[in-house]
Structure formats: C-alpha cells, structure tokens
Design an enzyme around this catalytic site. Structure first.
Site, PDB file in Angstrom:
ATOM      1  N   ASP A  58       0.832  -1.203   0.000  1.00  0.00           N
ATOM      2  CA  ASP A  58       0.000   0.000   0.000  1.00  0.00           C
ATOM      3  C   ASP A  58       0.865   1.250   0.000  1.00  0.00           C
ATOM      4  N   THR A 121      -5.442  14.332 -13.273  1.00  0.00           N
ATOM      5  CA  THR A 121      -6.567  14.305 -14.192  1.00  0.00           C
ATOM      6  C   THR A 121      -7.028  15.716 -14.554  1.00  0.00           C
ATOM      7  N   ASP A 122      -7.661  15.837 -15.713  1.00  0.00           N
ATOM      8  CA  ASP A 122      -8.230  17.136 -16.096  1.00  0.00           C
ATOM      9  C   ASP A 122      -9.437  17.503 -15.229  1.00  0.00           C
ATOM     10  N   GLU A 123      -9.969  16.526 -14.480  1.00  0.00           N
ATOM     11  CA  GLU A 123     -11.158  16.805 -13.666  1.00  0.00           C
ATOM     12  C   GLU A 123     -10.883  17.792 -12.540  1.00  0.00           C
ATOM     13  N   TYR A 148     -13.902  12.354  -5.782  1.00  0.00           N
ATOM     14  CA  TYR A 148     -12.713  11.877  -6.517  1.00  0.00           C
ATOM     15  C   TYR A 148     -11.855  13.045  -6.985  1.00  0.00           C
ATOM     16  N   SER A 150     -11.818  16.151  -6.187  1.00  0.00           N
ATOM     17  CA  SER A 150     -11.285  17.052  -5.157  1.00  0.00           C
ATOM     18  C   SER A 150     -10.072  16.425  -4.468  1.00  0.00           C
ATOM     19  N   LYS A 152      -7.991  14.361  -5.981  1.00  0.00           N
ATOM     20  CA  LYS A 152      -6.891  14.490  -6.955  1.00  0.00           C
ATOM     21  C   LYS A 152      -6.346  15.916  -6.946  1.00  0.00           C
ATOM     22  N   ASN A 178      -8.919   8.348 -20.611  1.00  0.00           N
ATOM     23  CA  ASN A 178      -8.182   7.310 -21.344  1.00  0.00           C
ATOM     24  C   ASN A 178      -9.099   6.175 -21.763  1.00  0.00           C
ATOM     25  N   PHE A 188     -16.893   3.777 -18.350  1.00  0.00           N
ATOM     26  CA  PHE A 188     -17.904   3.936 -19.399  1.00  0.00           C
ATOM     27  C   PHE A 188     -17.704   3.007 -20.610  1.00  0.00           C
ATOM     28  N   LEU A 204     -26.732   4.789 -20.601  1.00  0.00           N
ATOM     29  CA  LEU A 204     -26.263   6.163 -20.771  1.00  0.00           C
ATOM     30  C   LEU A 204     -26.823   7.023 -19.638  1.00  0.00           C
ATOM     31  N   ARG A 212     -16.523  14.039 -23.228  1.00  0.00           N
ATOM     32  CA  ARG A 212     -15.230  13.655 -22.690  1.00  0.00           C
ATOM     33  C   ARG A 212     -14.204  13.748 -23.821  1.00  0.00           C
ATOM     34  N   ARG A 271     -25.591  10.834 -13.132  1.00  0.00           N
ATOM     35  CA  ARG A 271     -24.619  10.930 -12.025  1.00  0.00           C
ATOM     36  C   ARG A 271     -24.861  12.238 -11.268  1.00  0.00           C
TER      37      ARG A 271
HETATM   38  P1  NAD Z   1      -7.400   2.199 -11.802  1.00  0.00           P
HETATM   39  O1  NAD Z   1      -8.466   2.342 -10.774  1.00  0.00           O
HETATM   40  O2  NAD Z   1      -7.626   1.343 -12.988  1.00  0.00           O
HETATM   41  O3  NAD Z   1      -6.048   1.703 -11.111  1.00  0.00           O
HETATM   42  C1  NAD Z   1      -5.614   2.150  -9.862  1.00  0.00           C
HETATM   43  C2  NAD Z   1      -4.537   1.190  -9.353  1.00  0.00           C
HETATM   44  O4  NAD Z   1      -4.045   1.708  -8.111  1.00  0.00           O
HETATM   45  C3  NAD Z   1      -5.060  -0.228  -9.082  1.00  0.00           C
HETATM   46  O5  NAD Z   1      -4.164  -1.177  -9.578  1.00  0.00           O
HETATM   47  C4  NAD Z   1      -5.130  -0.293  -7.550  1.00  0.00           C
HETATM   48  O6  NAD Z   1      -4.951  -1.600  -7.039  1.00  0.00           O
HETATM   49  C5  NAD Z   1      -4.000   0.642  -7.165  1.00  0.00           C
HETATM   50  N1  NAD Z   1      -4.187   1.218  -5.833  1.00  0.00           N
HETATM   51  C6  NAD Z   1      -5.295   1.820  -5.334  1.00  0.00           C
HETATM   52  N2  NAD Z   1      -5.099   2.198  -4.069  1.00  0.00           N
HETATM   53  C7  NAD Z   1      -3.816   1.858  -3.756  1.00  0.00           C
HETATM   54  C8  NAD Z   1      -3.025   1.997  -2.575  1.00  0.00           C
HETATM   55  N3  NAD Z   1      -3.504   2.581  -1.484  1.00  0.00           N
HETATM   56  N4  NAD Z   1      -1.737   1.545  -2.631  1.00  0.00           N
HETATM   57  C9  NAD Z   1      -1.264   0.957  -3.740  1.00  0.00           C
HETATM   58  N5  NAD Z   1      -1.969   0.776  -4.870  1.00  0.00           N
HETATM   59  C10 NAD Z   1      -3.239   1.219  -4.871  1.00  0.00           C
HETATM   60  O7  NAD Z   1      -7.058   3.702 -12.231  1.00  0.00           O
HETATM   61  P2  NAD Z   1      -6.620   4.288 -13.660  1.00  0.00           P
HETATM   62  O8  NAD Z   1      -7.821   4.616 -14.447  1.00  0.00           O
HETATM   63  O9  NAD Z   1      -5.560   3.424 -14.243  1.00  0.00           O
HETATM   64  O10 NAD Z   1      -5.961   5.659 -13.190  1.00  0.00           O
HETATM   65  C11 NAD Z   1      -4.582   5.713 -12.838  1.00  0.00           C
HETATM   66  C12 NAD Z   1      -4.213   7.137 -12.521  1.00  0.00           C
HETATM   67  O11 NAD Z   1      -4.463   7.971 -13.631  1.00  0.00           O
HETATM   68  C13 NAD Z   1      -5.008   7.735 -11.357  1.00  0.00           C
HETATM   69  O12 NAD Z   1      -4.143   8.536 -10.586  1.00  0.00           O
HETATM   70  C14 NAD Z   1      -6.066   8.592 -12.035  1.00  0.00           C
HETATM   71  O13 NAD Z   1      -6.454   9.667 -11.229  1.00  0.00           O
HETATM   72  C15 NAD Z   1      -5.300   9.059 -13.261  1.00  0.00           C
HETATM   73  N6  NAD Z   1      -6.113   9.402 -14.434  1.00  0.00           N
HETATM   74  C16 NAD Z   1      -6.996   8.492 -14.950  1.00  0.00           C
HETATM   75  C17 NAD Z   1      -7.702   8.802 -16.112  1.00  0.00           C
HETATM   76  C18 NAD Z   1      -8.657   7.816 -16.757  1.00  0.00           C
HETATM   77  O14 NAD Z   1      -9.250   8.111 -17.772  1.00  0.00           O
HETATM   78  N7  NAD Z   1      -8.834   6.591 -16.209  1.00  0.00           N
HETATM   79  C19 NAD Z   1      -7.505  10.044 -16.721  1.00  0.00           C
HETATM   80  C20 NAD Z   1      -6.602  10.947 -16.158  1.00  0.00           C
HETATM   81  C21 NAD Z   1      -5.896  10.609 -15.029  1.00  0.00           C
HETATM   82  O1  TDX Z   2     -22.453   3.491 -17.448  1.00  0.00           O
HETATM   83  C1  TDX Z   2     -22.054   4.645 -17.623  1.00  0.00           C
HETATM   84  N1  TDX Z   2     -22.793   5.488 -18.391  1.00  0.00           N
HETATM   85  C2  TDX Z   2     -22.423   6.780 -18.641  1.00  0.00           C
HETATM   86  O2  TDX Z   2     -23.129   7.511 -19.355  1.00  0.00           O
HETATM   87  C3  TDX Z   2     -20.819   5.134 -17.046  1.00  0.00           C
HETATM   88  C4  TDX Z   2     -19.973   4.236 -16.189  1.00  0.00           C
HETATM   89  C5  TDX Z   2     -20.439   6.434 -17.322  1.00  0.00           C
HETATM   90  N2  TDX Z   2     -21.225   7.239 -18.085  1.00  0.00           N
HETATM   91  C6  TDX Z   2     -20.754   8.606 -18.406  1.00  0.00           C
HETATM   92  C7  TDX Z   2     -20.236   9.423 -17.262  1.00  0.00           C
HETATM   93  C8  TDX Z   2     -19.184  10.298 -17.927  1.00  0.00           C
HETATM   94  O3  TDX Z   2     -19.792  11.429 -18.526  1.00  0.00           O
HETATM   95  O4  TDX Z   2     -19.624   8.425 -19.284  1.00  0.00           O
HETATM   96  C9  TDX Z   2     -18.614   9.407 -19.033  1.00  0.00           C
HETATM   97  C10 TDX Z   2     -17.316   8.709 -18.656  1.00  0.00           C
HETATM   98  O5  TDX Z   2     -17.521   8.095 -17.383  1.00  0.00           O
HETATM   99  P1  TDX Z   2     -16.327   7.356 -16.603  1.00  0.00           P
HETATM  100  O6  TDX Z   2     -15.761   6.285 -17.454  1.00  0.00           O
HETATM  101  O7  TDX Z   2     -16.842   7.011 -15.249  1.00  0.00           O
HETATM  102  O8  TDX Z   2     -15.202   8.490 -16.556  1.00  0.00           O
HETATM  103  P2  TDX Z   2     -15.161   9.981 -15.923  1.00  0.00           P
HETATM  104  O9  TDX Z   2     -16.101  10.137 -14.805  1.00  0.00           O
HETATM  105  O10 TDX Z   2     -15.217  10.945 -17.064  1.00  0.00           O
HETATM  106  O11 TDX Z   2     -13.658   9.946 -15.311  1.00  0.00           O
HETATM  107  C11 TDX Z   2     -12.585   9.310 -16.035  1.00  0.00           C
HETATM  108  O12 TDX Z   2     -11.760  10.251 -16.651  1.00  0.00           O
HETATM  109  C12 TDX Z   2     -11.001  11.082 -15.813  1.00  0.00           C
HETATM  110  C13 TDX Z   2     -11.762   8.431 -15.083  1.00  0.00           C
HETATM  111  O13 TDX Z   2     -12.606   7.468 -14.474  1.00  0.00           O
HETATM  112  C14 TDX Z   2     -11.060   9.278 -14.069  1.00  0.00           C
HETATM  113  O14 TDX Z   2     -10.220   8.470 -13.264  1.00  0.00           O
HETATM  114  C15 TDX Z   2     -10.230  10.305 -14.778  1.00  0.00           C
HETATM  115  O15 TDX Z   2      -9.673  11.193 -13.851  1.00  0.00           O
END
Ligand code: NAD
Ligand code: TDX
Length: 332
Positions: A58, A121-123, A148, A150, A152, A178, A188, A204, A212, A271
């Site tokens: 961890d 993240t851009d959020e 989430y 906040s 980040k 991504n 999503f 949806l 996005r 949401r």
């Molecule tokens: P994810 O949820 O798929 O993966 C997170 C990983 O972190 C998992 O493997 C989990 O086991 C590990 N983890 C969680 N808590 C932990 C802890 N306390 N100690 C050690 N490991 C721990 O997330 P993701 O989508 O791959 O996102 C990765 C990073 O990128 C995050 O920081 C997220 O904020 C950022 N990010 C994600 C997106 C996106 O679209 N998914 C976009 C921009 C930035």
């Molecule tokens: O079932 C769904 N239906 C739907 O309409 C889900 C799961 C999501 N959505 C919408 C919500 C969002 O507008 O789709 C969009 C994308 O949703 P998510 O995949 O949950 O992503 P989002 O909330 O945009 O955040 C993602 O991008 C920024 C990542 O999960 C974050 O970790 C990252 O920081």
C-alpha cells in the site's frame, strides 16, 4: 537504464505504462500496487521477469515506501481510487489513497531526493459549457466537482507544496479520459462493450450530452515518458489528443461497431453533480517538449479495444457481475 518505481502499475493506465516502458525503453520497473478491486495482477502477465518486479503493498505504508524509494531512480505515481461513481457512494478510500498515499510518497521522495512524477486528471479543473471556445490549460483555476476530483486536486497541491517548500524534484501531468485495454468494467467504454457482449443494453447517464476528451492509454504513456525525460521540475503539463465526443455518440459507435442497432441502449439515472464537458489544450506539452499523439483515429482505437475485450473475457468476467449489481442499486 533507469530503475522506475511505478505505483498503481496493476491498474488500467499504470499497466499500459509498464507494457509501454518494457517495449520502448531499457528501464527496469518495480510495480507497487495494493491490488484493490481495481488492480489486476494479470494485467502484467507476459512481461519479462528480469525487467519487471511486482511488490504487493500500500502506498500509505511509509516503511515499505521508504525502502522502495531507496532502490529507485525515479517514481511514477499512478495509484489512486479512480472512479467518480464510487467516490459519491464511499469517499473515505479516496482520501486515504489519493491524499495520504500521495503525502507518504512525497515524504519518501524528499528523504531520498528522488525524481517524482505525479499522474493527475483534467477533472481538477471542473467542467466547461458545451459551447465554451476555451479548453483547459495549465493556467485554468482548480474547481473540482466530485469527492474523486477534489482528492486528486488536493494531491496535486501537495506535490506543488513539496516542490516549493522542500525542493522535491517533481512534475505533474493532468490527462483527459483514457481508453484502451485493461480498463476496469466499471468505466464507461468497457462497461458498454462488455454489456453488449453479455446481451445487456448499454446504459447512458441522463441525456448523454456530456463530452469527454478521449485519448488512447498508449499516448498517455508516451507523454509521461516525455515529461520524465524532458519536463521542467515544478511544472504541470496537460495531456490530451483532441478527442472530444459526447457520450451518446460513443455509445452509438460502440453499438455500430459491434453489429447492433445504434439506438439499442437505455437512458438511466444521471450521475450526481455530473461534469458536463472536459477539453484539453495540450499546446505546452507539444511545443515545449515535442510530444505528439500517435493514436489520433478514435474509431480504429475503439475497434481494437472492442476486439481486446472480446478476446479477454477471462480478464474482465470476474468483475462484471459485482459491478452491475452495484450500478443496479443506484438505478444505473
Ligand atoms: P485504476 O483504478 O484502474 O487503477 C488504480 C490502481 O491503483 C489499481 O491497480 C489499484 O490496485 C491501485 N491502488 C489503489 N489504491 C492503492 C493503494 N492505497 N496503494 C497501492 N496501490 C493502490 O485507475 P486508472 O484509471 O488506471 O488511473 C490511474 C491514474 O491515472 C489515477 O491517478 C487517475 O487519477 C489518473 N487518471 C486516470 C484517467 C482515466 O481516464 N482513467 C484520466 C486521467 C488521469
Ligand atoms: O455506465 C455509464 N454510463 C455513462 O453515461 C458510465 C460508467 C459512465 N457514463 C458517463 C459518465 C461520464 O460522462 O460516461 C462518461 C465517462 O464516465 P467514466 O468512465 O466514469 O469516466 P469519468 O467520470 O469521465 O472519469 C474518467 O476520466 C477522468 C476516469 O474514471 C477518471 O479516473 C479520470 O480522472
């Protein structure tokens, strides 16, 4: 050759980064991952043992973190609680991992004077109107909406403070949404692809007008390597690939690519506090560091992602039922 410590390397973007590093550099990688519900050891299958080591632990474990920093040249910090919907239901783990976890890593970076790159993240910038001509830049004020985002934002501010107050050699990147292989089925795009595979109609949120800015995970990885190599200490870089699309268009494209009628989806409960639009201006990264995305064609990237989920049902099936059961409790 450098020794990289990658936190969260068994998650979606972290595991894509580890594969990318093995394929494109001669760095050695140590992954530190707690294997929460979102982590999957199988996402690292097939990687050579002499290039990638795995530590189950961890990021809030200061003693473990300290020992791993001692043996690393640089650290890339992906580990986080990452899903907005979970943060609305149960915020506490987001504070523990995203805030205390990042703090723990920063203290080790300070002790050992290690190069640190923080993935964000851009959020953190909140959301934009659909018709706003502006996109997010490195100078956009922070205005996060969800538990989430906040946490980040808080973690980003900790990094900035550790740079300024203690001279930690850190950079930050804020990336847009991504997509690609190894993404958890709660998110999503994989949720809708695996729904169609299972014969469930895609879901949806609300009207589906939310936008996005999609980027392939491999482009995120190449951007992070570029920043590690050439980034200015203390700077923030926005990562994006000009991939704005609304959710309705994405669902319709998934259905079309999977041979279903384009309208075979359901509108479900929106949401809470749902951000309307994200859009990244990545001019700084492109002009100052010379980065360009390679996966500009969303249609073909999405088709390859659909093929990956079809071919890797054993990877996602164990999470699917629990994920859908959670959404069902919220009418989503
Ligand atoms: P994810 O949820 O798929 O993966 C997170 C990983 O972190 C998992 O493997 C989990 O086991 C590990 N983890 C969680 N808590 C932990 C802890 N306390 N100690 C050690 N490991 C721990 O997330 P993701 O989508 O791959 O996102 C990765 C990073 O990128 C995050 O920081 C997220 O904020 C950022 N990010 C994600 C997106 C996106 O679209 N998914 C976009 C921009 C930035
Ligand atoms: O079932 C769904 N239906 C739907 O309409 C889900 C799961 C999501 N959505 C919408 C919500 C969002 O507008 O789709 C969009 C994308 O949703 P998510 O995949 O949950 O992503 P989002 O909330 O945009 O955040 C993602 O991008 C920024 C990542 O999960 C974050 O970790 C990252 O920081």
């Amino acid at each position: 050759m450098a020794r990289l410590l990658v936190t969260g390397g068994a998650g979606f973007i972290g595991s894509n980064f580890v594969h990318h590093v093995v394929q494109n550099t001669d760095h050695h990688v140590t992954v530190l991952d707690a294997l929460t519900y979102a982590g999957n050891r199988a996402s690292l299958d097939g990687l050579p043992e002499d290039r990638v080591a795995f530590v189950h632990g961890d990021i809030t474990d200061a003693e473990l973190v300290d020992s791993l920093f001692a043996d690393a040249d640089a650290v890339v910090h992906y580990a986080a609680e990452s899903h907005n919907d979970n943060s609305l239901h149960s915020p506490r783990p987001f504070l523990d991992t995203n805030i205390i976890g990042t703090y723990t890593l920063l203290e080790a970076a300070r002790t050992h004077d290690r190069r640190f790159h923080h993935i964000s993240t851009d959020e953190v910038y909140g959301d934009l109107e659909l018709d706003d001509p502006e996109r997010f830049t490195e100078n956009t004020p922070y205005n996060p909406s969800s538990p989430y985002s906040s946490t980040k934002a808080g973690s980003d501010l900790l990094v900035r403070a550790w740079v300024r107050s203690f001279g930690v050699r850190a950079t930050i990147s804020n990336c847009s949404n991504n997509y690609g292989p190894y993404q958890h089925v709660e998110k999503f795009i994989p949720r809708q692809i695996t729904n169609v595979i299972r014969g469930i109609r895609p879901k949806l949120y609300g009207a589906g007008e939310n936008v996005r800015d999609w980027i392939h995970a491999n482009d995120h990885s190449s951007a992070v390597l570029t920043i590690l190599d050439k980034g200015t200490i203390g700077d923030t870089y926005l990562i994006g690939a000009d991939g704005e699309r609304n959710n309705k268009d994405v669902v319709e494209l998934i259905l079309e690519q999977m041979g279903q009628p384009r309208d075979a989806y359901d509108h479900v409960t929106d949401r809470a506090g749902h951000d309307l639009r994200y859009a990244i201006d990545s001019t700084k990264l492109r002009t100052e560091l010379g980065w360009t995305p390679q996966y500009a064609d969303f249609e073909s990237g999405l088709a390859a992602t659909i093929d990956w989920y079809k071919a890797n049902e054993a990877w996602w099936a164990p999470s699917k039922d629990a994920t859908e059961a959670f959404y069902a409790t919220k009418g989503q």
